[in-house]
Design an enzyme around this catalytic site. Structure first.
Site, mmCIF file in Angstrom:
data_model
loop_
_atom_site.group_PDB
_atom_site.id
_atom_site.type_symbol
_atom_site.label_atom_id
_atom_site.label_comp_id
_atom_site.label_asym_id
_atom_site.label_seq_id
_atom_site.Cartn_x
_atom_site.Cartn_y
_atom_site.Cartn_z
ATOM 1 N N CYS A 1 29.918 13.024 -30.565
ATOM 2 C CA CYS A 1 29.963 13.902 -29.595
ATOM 3 C C CYS A 1 29.450 13.823 -28.320
ATOM 4 O O CYS A 1 29.344 14.683 -27.525
ATOM 5 C CB CYS A 1 29.068 15.006 -29.986
ATOM 6 S SG CYS A 1 27.359 14.707 -29.980
ATOM 7 N N CYS B 1 15.974 2.151 -28.026
ATOM 8 C CA CYS B 1 14.987 3.100 -27.591
ATOM 9 C C CYS B 1 15.399 4.495 -27.528
ATOM 10 O O CYS B 1 15.925 4.815 -26.569
ATOM 11 C CB CYS B 1 14.073 2.786 -26.379
ATOM 12 S SG CYS B 1 12.854 3.477 -25.725
HETATM 13 ZN ZN LIG Z 1 26.815 13.275 -32.062
#
Ligand SMILES: [Zn+2]
Length: 179
Positions: free
Chosen positions: A142, A162
């Site tokens: 996404c 991170c």
């Molecule tokens: Zn996603």
């Protein structure tokens, strides 16, 4: 420089895939067709929503980090001290991104991992927004901004993913199987 880095991280990740014995391995075997491609083709359909739809689905903080590339305040994430066994998913589309097995204490204030759960589930992009070139990590389904990856992590990869805790949703492992 970037190209060298991508290659290095790719080799390291392929090396640790076996440790997890995960089902999501096809892209790790992509030695022929896509080996030279910067962006590996994801083996799942993309999740695409409008800005308005994301705003409705996410909290303001989740939206600001994942869709506007903000960074959460260090030491603010409850996931920082989460040591339970399970999977960290994308908060936007629920794609599994990191295993608790790859989580480590980086002392940076952000949840840190030394490898993603599968190489093709995250995508790396050059990020020059802070003056120097960092490597941004986004969800490959996404395009959510997750954080950055650095090459000062622990063995076996030497990588430090991170992550913004607010970009992740933790799903505890069910105790069905014990090795
Ligand atoms: Zn996603």
């Amino acid at each position: 420089m970037n190209r060298r880095y991508f290659i290095k991280s790719g080799v390291a990740l392929a090396g640790v895939a076996a440790l997890f014995n995960l089902p999501l391995v096809p892209a790790l075997a992509e030695t022929s067709a896509n080996a030279g491609a910067k962006k590996s083709a994801a083996p799942f359909p993309k999740v695409v929503k409008t800005d308005e739809e994301w705003k409705r689905l996410l909290t303001p903080e989740q939206y600001n980090v994942t869709r506007q590339k903000h960074t959460e305040a260090p030491y603010s994430s409850p996931l920082l001290k989460n040591h339970a066994r399970g999977t960290f998913q994308c908060v936007c589309c629920a794609l599994p991104l990191f295993s608790s097995k790859a989580k480590f204490e980086s002392e940076t204030g952000w949840p840190s991992f030394w490898t993603p759960i599968a190489k093709q589930n995250v995508r790396e992009e050059p990020d020059t927004s802070a003056g120097d070139t960092r490597t941004e990590v986004v969800c490959n389904r996404c395009d959510a901004h997750l954080g950055h990856v650095f090459d000062d992590g622990p063995k076996p990869t030497g990588l430090r993913y991170c992550m913004n805790g607010v970009a992740l949703k933790f799903v505890k492992a069910t105790a069905t199987k014990r090795a």
